[in-house]
Design an enzyme around this catalytic site. Structure first.
Site, PDB file in Angstrom:
ATOM      1  N   LEU A  64       0.820  -1.208   0.000  1.00 12.43           N
ATOM      2  CA  LEU A  64       0.000   0.000   0.000  1.00 12.43           C
ATOM      3  C   LEU A  64       0.858   1.264   0.000  1.00 12.43           C
ATOM      4  O   LEU A  64       1.694   1.448   0.868  1.00 12.43           O
ATOM      5  CB  LEU A  64      -0.898  -0.008   1.257  1.00 12.43           C
ATOM      6  CG  LEU A  64      -1.792   1.220   1.436  1.00 12.43           C
ATOM      7  CD1 LEU A  64      -2.782   1.351   0.305  1.00 12.43           C
ATOM      8  CD2 LEU A  64      -2.498   1.161   2.774  1.00 12.43           C
ATOM      9  N   ASP A  65       0.620   2.125  -0.954  1.00  8.66           N
ATOM     10  CA  ASP A  65       1.317   3.410  -1.055  1.00  8.66           C
ATOM     11  C   ASP A  65       2.832   3.254  -1.186  1.00  8.66           C
ATOM     12  O   ASP A  65       3.585   4.174  -0.876  1.00  8.66           O
ATOM     13  CB  ASP A  65       0.992   4.313   0.153  1.00  8.66           C
ATOM     14  CG  ASP A  65      -0.490   4.623   0.239  1.00  8.66           C
ATOM     15  OD1 ASP A  65      -1.179   4.533  -0.780  1.00  8.66           O
ATOM     16  OD2 ASP A  65      -0.943   4.965   1.345  1.00  8.66           O
TER      17      ASP A  65
END
Lengths: 280, 280, 280, 280
Positions: free
Chosen positions: B223-224
């Protein structure tokens, strides 16, 4: 700031504060030149920085009347020292120190550099060109306690308003930090909270970010977590290796630290919890 | 790009690559207009983007001769699709979508918007003004698997070159991401790696930073954490509350995402591990 | 701004103004939220923008008492129209118009777009997607007087607070300008005072500058010489030809014009001679 | 740049130039690390900067073969002096000089400061701290011819690669400029072409611009009209008076001049008519 009066107020928020304050100021024949205020609505706190033309005849009465016009516990400061006293701590990198010393030498720093203290002697010759005392206090062969005790003693000898960590690469203990609470200013070589800790440029290169940056902040006991004063960033690209990021970053670091010092010497920074109010 | 030839090469580094390549190009009567190369010395990889004037008479031979002139395993692409096909995924926020649709409508996007898919219908009316299909696929009352299966089917129906997450506020599963590897582009509303996850503007306000920013990146299963394409920041101050940060941030978000799309549609972005090479 | 009172004051400078004003405000049970003031020492002028929480019970008395507390001739405005009315003038370029219309459509403009008037019909279809009247008033085959008379009549029909020249490429006569004094806002595609007049990007390319920019300003009878509201620049390099500068410049133009409109709709801009005071 | 070869080429444009050049380079066992080229299509000129790893065994042959591979009249430079020699001219302002001397002292300038020449002695003490010769050549009581003759003699004594006008406030005659053609670098305190001539900050304040800037450029006989190397700007607001603009501007001036010197010392700047090609 000749013939001017600077008033700083920090207190609980309440109705009519500006009116009360402006009334006292006018009564003492001072004319408001610039007034900057901020209300922290979450914490119900009021912050004010007023520059007035004129000098009060009766300073004690002005202070008393302001206190009376404000909620209990208000912090009122009138004409804080205009020439702050700085002690600068360094390791081996010169760029932030040189920037500060040049400004001091040419009288554009708005502060005095009382002394420079380094845990290496790398920057001694340079510092002494400017007739500023350089204290070489090595950390080698000492416990952290011993080293910091020496450091604290030397710093304290100058009673500085601010201790500027101008690329000082030793982590300071809670004991040391507590001793100089609210006076320690650090320049961190990343756009915090990104890349906390060591080697931020290497971390940035590994992550492949497209910006680098620097952060000037008060030092607290949470590493790289103190209240931020100034931050800036700069665009980079894939072709820049770690040494090139370091070189590019130094330009930001010194600009950010100098700007933070400028703000502090003009009493434009107030603290609220872990955040700063900066009246630019 | 009419009457021009774009050549993209990605391969192991070796001596004489530029000479070998330039020789093949010259042999085919193409004239180099701009050549941008990068050598990743750590990973011993070579990246090249060349724009030539002229069009090769014998495309197959050009490709073969380039392959022969390069190390085994070289990726050679000649004249990739000039009009990329995009599918845009949205939730409720309009600013990035509107920026993309306006550019598409006025033919400055250098790509086609095949469809917009939203997990709310908030942006349907706006999208349809531009005669673009809007597919409303709610996530409500469905398992993540069901929702993503519907989403994937609809996306796949358009065979897009890129799927642009224009403030799409659902976290996508590894299964979904794997299905569209290298094609998912996200705009994250912080200067990554700072403030990963939800509510970055609130996190920024709580931390008291003096900059906000945005990041356009490829989506991977971390994530990210995917390869960053474009990042920008903007100075803020203590007086800006979270809604004001959100408003200010939207301007950066749309500019960053648009710039990333621009770079992708002109084939200026190459991937190396978790990083991008961007030939601006 | 619900349940808030905005007070704007512009007058000759004098001792005690802030105190006088704050006293009146407090008397009416209003609490100052933010106060921004500026003293133009050269021209001895005082400018103030105050946001108060609370709404005065007796608006007329508040106005009168403020007038009495201020030097003769003071301009006092309380709660100016919160939704400004705009008329937008265009020629063929869409980027500024589209930016404005999208903000209006999604209710982030803080103003209403009453109508768009174009001297071409190029942007009619786009405008009408947003259910906004588009008036096509060609300048062809008309004298300047005839054209401007038609234009003025159409503009006046909407009684706008501001007339936004969103890349309107006709030079307006002193007669027209006089008719809408203080209401005409232009976006000029250079960092004025550089490259006044036509084709600033071509001028910039010829001169070999390393920056381009844009300027939002009030229109006066001196071409491109009116009071400047917002300016921004962007770095460029030798490789960018005129069309590329135009494309890059459009991003700045729309950002600068939108920011200027934002400032005007929030009553943050005051005029003093040929200069603006902008309380950001 | 140890064990590297830098090749600079400037010539008429032609088909196959990159191939021809790359072929010669490969023949001499050099490996291209970075190649930057630019074609000025209007003037049909080709510009190239190549960094190769490796050192040619036979330098004369490399030069000859490159010349043969290029159109008649091609300018080929291989490994220009890596440590440029600078002479710095100053008047009274210290900021640009100090920035240069600090970099020189700490060996980050990539050039040697041979001497500083001032038409006042204001900066003599500071310069001499760094063991650099300071020549005080007053212009007072001398004709322009006399003054410039002395200046030229002193400059020439050091055979500098570049003469840096670091806030040197005398306008130089065409005779002087002709003598050092292509070697004179000036820092102008505005974003040229805005505010040519004296007192640009005062001009900026009077005009009410919202940006200030600085320009590093080659000096030609057209005042402030020489080829621009670097420009930057900074946002300002109405509250900043002329001295504050001057102070803010100094930060940009020194950064711009330092960056220009950096580009020149790395041979990243080429001249084409009144414009520069800068391979950053």
């Amino acid at each position: 700031m000749n013939n001017q009066t600077l008033i700083l107020i920090q207190c609980a928020d309440a109705v009519g504060l500006v009116s009360n304050i402006a009334h006292v100021i006018a009564k003492h024949q001072l004319n408001i030149v610039t007034m900057r205020e901020f209300v922290d609505e979450v914490n119900q706190k009021f912050f004010l920085r007023v520059v007035c033309s004129g000098v009060p005849q009766e300073m004690d009465e002005l202070t008393q009347e302001l206190q009376q016009a404000l909620p209990t516990g208000a912090a009122v400061t009138i004409n804080p020292a205009q020439q702050k006293k700085l002690v600068v701590l360094v390791t081996k990198e010169h760029h932030c120190l040189a920037d500060i010393l040049v400004r001091y030498y040419f009288q554009t720093l708005n502060a005095t550099v009382e002394a420079v203290i380094g845990n290496y002697d790398t920057l001694q010759d340079f510092t002494e060109k400017f007739a500023i005392p350089y204290h070489y206090i090595s950390h080698e062969g000492k416990t952290k306690e011993q080293f910091e005790a020496e450091l604290a003693a030397q710093v304290s000898a100058y009673s500085p308003d601010y201790i500027v960590l101008a690329k000082f690469m030793r982590i300071l203990s809670p004991t040391f930090v507590a001793q100089f609470e609210g006076k320690l200013i650090n320049i961190h070589h990343s756009f915090l909270p990104a890349f906390i800790g060591a080697n931020p440029y290497r971390q940035a290169h590994t992550r492949g970010v497209k910006i680098i940056g620097a952060t000037a902040h008060f030092v607290t006991n949470d590493l790289d977590e103190g209240p931020i004063i100034v931050q800036r960033t700069k665009s980079i690209n894939h072709s820049q290796d770690v040494p090139q990021l370091v070189t590019a970053g130094k330009e930001i670091e010194k600009a950010v630290l100098s700007h933070a010092i400028h703000l502090l010497t003009e009493d434009r920074v107030m603290l609220q919890g872990n955040k700063t109010i900066v009246f630019e």
